[in-house]
Motif scaffolding. Structure first.
Motif, PDB file in Angstrom:
ATOM      1  N   THR A  75       0.789  -1.274  -0.041  1.00 23.33           N
ATOM      2  CA  THR A  75      -0.004   0.056  -0.034  1.00 23.33           C
ATOM      3  C   THR A  75       0.821   1.266   0.098  1.00 23.33           C
ATOM      4  O   THR A  75       2.189   1.237   0.217  1.00 23.33           O
ATOM      5  CB  THR A  75      -0.867   0.023   1.241  1.00 23.33           C
ATOM      6  N   GLU A  76       0.142   2.371  -0.277  1.00 26.05           N
ATOM      7  CA  GLU A  76       0.959   3.572  -0.192  1.00 26.05           C
ATOM      8  C   GLU A  76       1.477   3.875   1.154  1.00 26.05           C
ATOM      9  O   GLU A  76       2.596   4.408   1.315  1.00 26.05           O
ATOM     10  CB  GLU A  76      -0.128   4.729  -0.548  1.00 26.05           C
ATOM     11  N   GLN A  77       0.781   3.555   2.130  1.00 26.30           N
ATOM     12  CA  GLN A  77       1.019   3.912   3.523  1.00 26.30           C
ATOM     13  C   GLN A  77       2.636   2.850   3.923  1.00 26.30           C
ATOM     14  O   GLN A  77       3.642   3.214   4.479  1.00 26.30           O
ATOM     15  CB  GLN A  77       0.233   3.405   4.483  1.00 26.30           C
ATOM     16  N   ASP A  78       2.643   1.522   3.181  1.00 29.01           N
ATOM     17  CA  ASP A  78       3.798   0.896   3.272  1.00 29.01           C
ATOM     18  C   ASP A  78       5.066   1.514   2.704  1.00 29.01           C
ATOM     19  O   ASP A  78       6.078   1.796   3.316  1.00 29.01           O
ATOM     20  CB  ASP A  78       3.627  -0.488   2.575  1.00 29.01           C
ATOM     21  N   PHE A  79       4.687   2.010   1.479  1.00 33.08           N
ATOM     22  CA  PHE A  79       5.884   2.748   0.972  1.00 33.08           C
ATOM     23  C   PHE A  79       6.173   3.938   1.535  1.00 33.08           C
ATOM     24  O   PHE A  79       7.517   4.663   2.011  1.00 33.08           O
ATOM     25  CB  PHE A  79       5.635   3.094  -0.239  1.00 33.08           C
ATOM     26  N   TYR A  80       5.316   4.688   2.391  1.00 40.42           N
ATOM     27  CA  TYR A  80       5.500   5.911   3.242  1.00 40.42           C
ATOM     28  C   TYR A  80       6.325   5.407   4.549  1.00 40.42           C
ATOM     29  O   TYR A  80       7.284   5.990   4.777  1.00 40.42           O
ATOM     30  CB  TYR A  80       3.919   6.382   3.674  1.00 40.42           C
ATOM     31  N   ASP A  81       5.901   4.359   5.180  1.00 46.52           N
ATOM     32  CA  ASP A  81       6.587   3.795   6.328  1.00 46.52           C
ATOM     33  C   ASP A  81       8.034   3.572   5.921  1.00 46.52           C
ATOM     34  O   ASP A  81       8.769   3.655   6.903  1.00 46.52           O
ATOM     35  CB  ASP A  81       5.866   2.506   6.998  1.00 46.52           C
ATOM     36  N   LEU A  82       8.292   3.137   4.999  1.00 45.80           N
ATOM     37  CA  LEU A  82       9.678   2.424   4.567  1.00 45.80           C
ATOM     38  C   LEU A  82      10.394   3.861   4.147  1.00 45.80           C
ATOM     39  O   LEU A  82      11.731   3.707   4.731  1.00 45.80           O
ATOM     40  CB  LEU A  82       9.644   1.607   3.355  1.00 45.80           C
ATOM     41  N   THR A  83       9.935   4.700   3.600  1.00 41.93           N
ATOM     42  CA  THR A  83      10.816   5.858   3.237  1.00 41.93           C
ATOM     43  C   THR A  83      10.784   6.694   4.596  1.00 41.93           C
ATOM     44  O   THR A  83      12.062   7.169   4.975  1.00 41.93           O
ATOM     45  CB  THR A  83      10.238   6.753   2.270  1.00 41.93           C
ATOM     46  N   TRP A  84       9.733   6.778   5.430  1.00 41.79           N
ATOM     47  CA  TRP A  84       9.997   7.708   6.517  1.00 41.79           C
ATOM     48  C   TRP A  84      11.187   7.083   7.713  1.00 41.79           C
ATOM     49  O   TRP A  84      11.876   7.592   8.036  1.00 41.79           O
ATOM     50  CB  TRP A  84       8.636   7.743   7.182  1.00 41.79           C
ATOM     51  N   ALA A  85      11.056   6.017   7.583  1.00 46.29           N
ATOM     52  CA  ALA A  85      12.109   5.122   8.596  1.00 46.29           C
ATOM     53  C   ALA A  85      13.421   5.356   8.096  1.00 46.29           C
ATOM     54  O   ALA A  85      14.460   5.431   8.884  1.00 46.29           O
ATOM     55  CB  ALA A  85      11.568   3.514   8.718  1.00 46.29           C
ATOM     56  N   TYR A  86      13.510   5.384   6.789  1.00 48.93           N
ATOM     57  CA  TYR A  86      15.013   5.509   6.383  1.00 48.93           C
ATOM     58  C   TYR A  86      15.384   6.977   6.715  1.00 48.93           C
ATOM     59  O   TYR A  86      16.555   7.128   7.225  1.00 48.93           O
ATOM     60  CB  TYR A  86      15.191   5.358   4.891  1.00 48.93           C
ATOM     61  N   CYS A  87      14.524   8.089   6.260  1.00 43.43           N
ATOM     62  CA  CYS A  87      14.814   9.429   6.552  1.00 43.43           C
ATOM     63  C   CYS A  87      15.146   9.631   8.017  1.00 43.43           C
ATOM     64  O   CYS A  87      16.130  10.372   8.299  1.00 43.43           O
ATOM     65  CB  CYS A  87      13.535  10.326   6.248  1.00 43.43           C
TER      66      CYS A  87
END
Ligand code: ADE
Ligand code: ZN
Length: 346
Positions: A75-87
């Motif tokens: 989901t869009e939220q999965d890609f958000y969570d992944l990217t936010w965690a990296y940032c």
């Protein structure tokens, strides 16, 4: 010079990360969380068993695991969570700017919409700017084990979103997939005003670096460590100021080098090549930005000048505007001077 003190310098310097696959920042804990959320069964009993499987012989053995791991991203939220965690993680290492790769074909082949991927990543990058002051660029990579036609189809899909992309890249299995295979695709990207980078000279020969420069007309080379096999090429990289986005812990994990103390990063730096240090796929290779720099400091005996030069290079090689590059480089100079004065006073 006290090595411990140089480690402090590594931590406090602002840095840009220019070689980071967002799918490669998927930590095992998040992989399990997302698998549960999306009702996907992983072929591992738990996080420890998954982590234990991270023993790679070469690039392909890693890619097999990396592509299957990415299947939990739905989901869009999965890609958000992944990217936010990296940032958040990169921010803790004082990474103030990140140029991030994503592999749309890995997801669209599973029926995930391009917009789902892009929207999730972009929303996290917008939040990272707002909440962490971190700037970013987004680079869409083509998978080189797929055909050029499939690359064209991906470019077509991306067409409505091109304003949100800053450039294109080329990744995945290098052996047997030379830059020339994508000559027409990269020509089309150039015509669309998209600057390009490419993985070259990671497992492939030095001639792939030359071809990435001459045929694909890339602005930077990702990895590029096999350039040392061609002294004329090393001279060209230094003379033409073509940056290398080197990933030392990745090279070690994938047996590109047998030992970190045999890595050519320091030699290339001293030969005047614009070498940068990056984490590639940090969740799989055991370290983020500072882990890579600290490991190189220990294994290669980097001194304070080397560390400052690498930080300066990271902005020089970035796609930031010139005034932003200068601002960060001035800041590095100021912090390094203050650090030196503190060392002398001790
Ligand atoms: N995709 C993710 N990591 C990669 C690497 N190190 N080389 C090529 N393709 C990749
Ligand atoms: Zn890479």
């Amino acid at each position: 010079m006290n090595p411990q003190a140089i480690d402090d310098l590594i931590r406090i310097l602002p840095k840009a990360e220019l070689h980071l696959h967002i799918e490669g920042s998927l930590e095992p804990e998040m992989m399990f969380r997302l698998a549960e959320r999306n009702h996907i069964k992983l072929p591992y009993a738990n996080v420890e068993a998954l982590r234990a499987a991270y023993q790679f012989e070469d690039l392909q053995s890693f890619l097999d695991l990396y592509y299957s791991g990415a299947s939990v991203l739905v989901t869009e939220q999965d890609f958000y969570d992944l990217t936010w965690a990296y940032c958040e993680r990169a921010h803790a290492d004082n990474v103030v700017h990140a140029e991030i790769f994503f592999d749309p074909q890995t997801h669209t082949a599973r029926g995930i919409a391009f917009a789902t991927v892009l929207d999730g990543i972009s929303r996290a990058l917008t939040d990272a700017h707002r909440k962490l002051g971190m700037t970013s660029r987004l680079i869409m990579c083509f998978l080189r084990h797929l055909s050029e036609e499939e690359g064209f189809a991906t470019l077509e899909t991306a067409f409505p979103y091109l304003k949100r992309l800053h450039g294109v890249g080329l990744d995945s299995g290098e052996k047997g997939n030379p830059p020339a295979k994508f000559a027409r695709l990269f020509e089309r990207c150039r015509a669309l005003g998209l600057p390009a980078v490419a993985h070259a000279g990671e497992e492939g020969p030095a001639s792939y670096i030359v071809d990435a420069l001459d045929i694909l007309q890339v602005k930077r080379i990702d990895h590029g460590v096999r350039c040392s096999e061609d002294p004329d090429l090393v001279h060209r990289l230094a003379h033409e100021k073509i940056p290398l986005t080197v990933c030392p812990l990745s090279n070690l994990k994938l047996n590109v080098v047998t030992r970190l103390d045999a890595h050519n990063l320091r030699d290339l730096l001293h030969a005047g090549v614009c070498v940068t240090v990056n984490s590639d796929d940090p969740a799989y290779f055991g370290g983020y930005m500072n882990d890579n720099l600290l490991a190189c400091r220990v294994s290669l005996g980097l001194n304070d000048d080397d560390v400052v030069q690498i930080a300066m290079n990271s902005f020089e090689a970035s796609w930031l505007r010139d005034d932003d590059k200068t601002r960060w480089q001035d800041e590095i100079g100021r912090i390094a001077l203050e650090w030196e004065n503190r060392q002398e006073a001790q």
